[in-house]
Enzyme design. Sequence first.
Site, short mmCIF file in Angstrom:
data_model
loop_
_atom_site.label_atom_id
_atom_site.label_comp_id
_atom_site.label_asym_id
_atom_site.label_seq_id
_atom_site.Cartn_x
_atom_site.Cartn_y
_atom_site.Cartn_z
N SER A 255 1.95 -1.12 -12.15
CA SER A 255 -0.16 -0.99 -11.99
C SER A 255 -0.90 -1.12 -13.14
O SER A 255 -0.74 -2.13 -13.44
CB SER A 255 -0.02 0.83 -11.62
OG SER A 255 -1.29 1.18 -10.04
N ASP B 127 1.68 -3.99 -0.88
CA ASP B 127 0.69 -3.84 -1.38
C ASP B 127 -0.86 -3.91 -0.80
O ASP B 127 -1.79 -4.37 -1.06
CB ASP B 127 0.55 -3.99 -2.97
CG ASP B 127 0.31 -3.34 -4.35
OD1 ASP B 127 -0.40 -2.86 -3.97
OD2 ASP B 127 0.82 -3.17 -5.34
N HIS C 286 2.00 -0.31 -2.43
CA HIS C 286 1.63 -0.03 -4.04
C HIS C 286 2.75 0.42 -4.83
O HIS C 286 3.73 0.16 -5.76
CB HIS C 286 0.58 0.28 -4.02
CG HIS C 286 -0.33 0.35 -5.59
ND1 HIS C 286 0.18 -0.85 -6.47
CD2 HIS C 286 0.34 1.42 -6.34
CE1 HIS C 286 -0.07 -0.64 -7.15
NE2 HIS C 286 -0.17 0.73 -7.64
#
Length: 410
Positions: free
Chosen positions: A191, A355, A390
């Site tokens: 991320s 995601d 995610h």
Amino acid sequence: MRCLDTSAAARWSGRLGGLAFAACLLGLTSPLAPALALDGIVEKKTFEMPSYTTVGGGTIKNVRIGWESYGTLNEAKDNVILVTHFFSGSSHAAGKYKADDPAPGYWDSIIGPGKPLDTDKYFIISSDTLVNLSPKDPTVVTTGPASTNPDTGKPYGLSFPVVAIRDFVNVQKALLDSLGVTSLQAVMGGSMGSLQALDWATAHPDMVKRVIAAIGGAEADPFLIGWLNLWAAPIKLDPNWNNGDYYGKAEPKAGLTEALKLVTLHARHWKWADAAFGRKWAEEGKDPRAALGNQYAIEAWLEKAAASRAAVSDANHFLYLVKANQTFVAGNGGSLEDGLAKIKAPVLLLPSADDLVFPPDRNMRPLKERLEKQGNAVEYSEAVTSTLGHLDGVANIAKAGDSIAAFLAK
């Protein structure tokens, strides 16, 4: 307590320790966690800089950043892997600070002896970023708006300079310089950590031998910029935020909690919500159709998870992190093409197919094509994909363990 147990979530009250609720927010707590733990106790250390000048030209004095490491730095100092953390994360990537900690670091499943990031071979290092989300967490060391400005003796608030992802990279570089490290076997992150990893490869192409980027992208596209604006909005609408001037006063706790609810749900997927909650009520006998105050189980869970996270977070730090992510373009310049052209290292991309923050079709697949077109060796695997969206890239990173180990061995 299992975080996805909705009956437990409904009963969840009080302030958990930082490690426990950070793990809960990610969905990492499980009966298997102790078995995965890195052997030994991890020591948190502090790196200090008398002064740092941001890429925007601002000066920050008395910079302090927490860091930790796993494995042993060899004599040549060339066995180093840098792990860079996500938006709500910290340097605590593996192991435990105390034997009775409720959960190990977030990537403990791949860091340790014989694991993909093998501590018998590599020296793994990770640091807290500037403006880390959690300055109230006793295991986090960071400098940001909540820190005392030595020139005034008061917290910086919004007088703290705006920072960019490149600033996180620059402070990490200074930390490595202090250890005499001039070469990195890899930079790896998930991320916001993947943004740092890619930016490392553009800033120091001759130093970085490999890049492993999970659940991220090469820039913040307009849709993500808009989403990040929504993340920040509840804080700015809270009257206690007071344009960032709330230290020593009532803090914008309600706004921060709502902001973290948005982050928590956006970082997951409806597959997770269906499996964990369905349309269950938060409390037996309290039909959500009967009164405005009656909730569904997922509503109660989001409230509990976000409130616990907010207990160690700072609202201004949250806003500065939002800005750093919104302004990100690999290479820290105006042109993504120019930034990516600086990357020399082979790249392993690890997206989650589901995601919702960095959808692969908008981010990692185009990145793969751009890197291949300019001649980079690129590998691509969606092995982490499960039901978390995610967060698959954090909670399920071990599913990509074989790919990571093979990539590092090349």
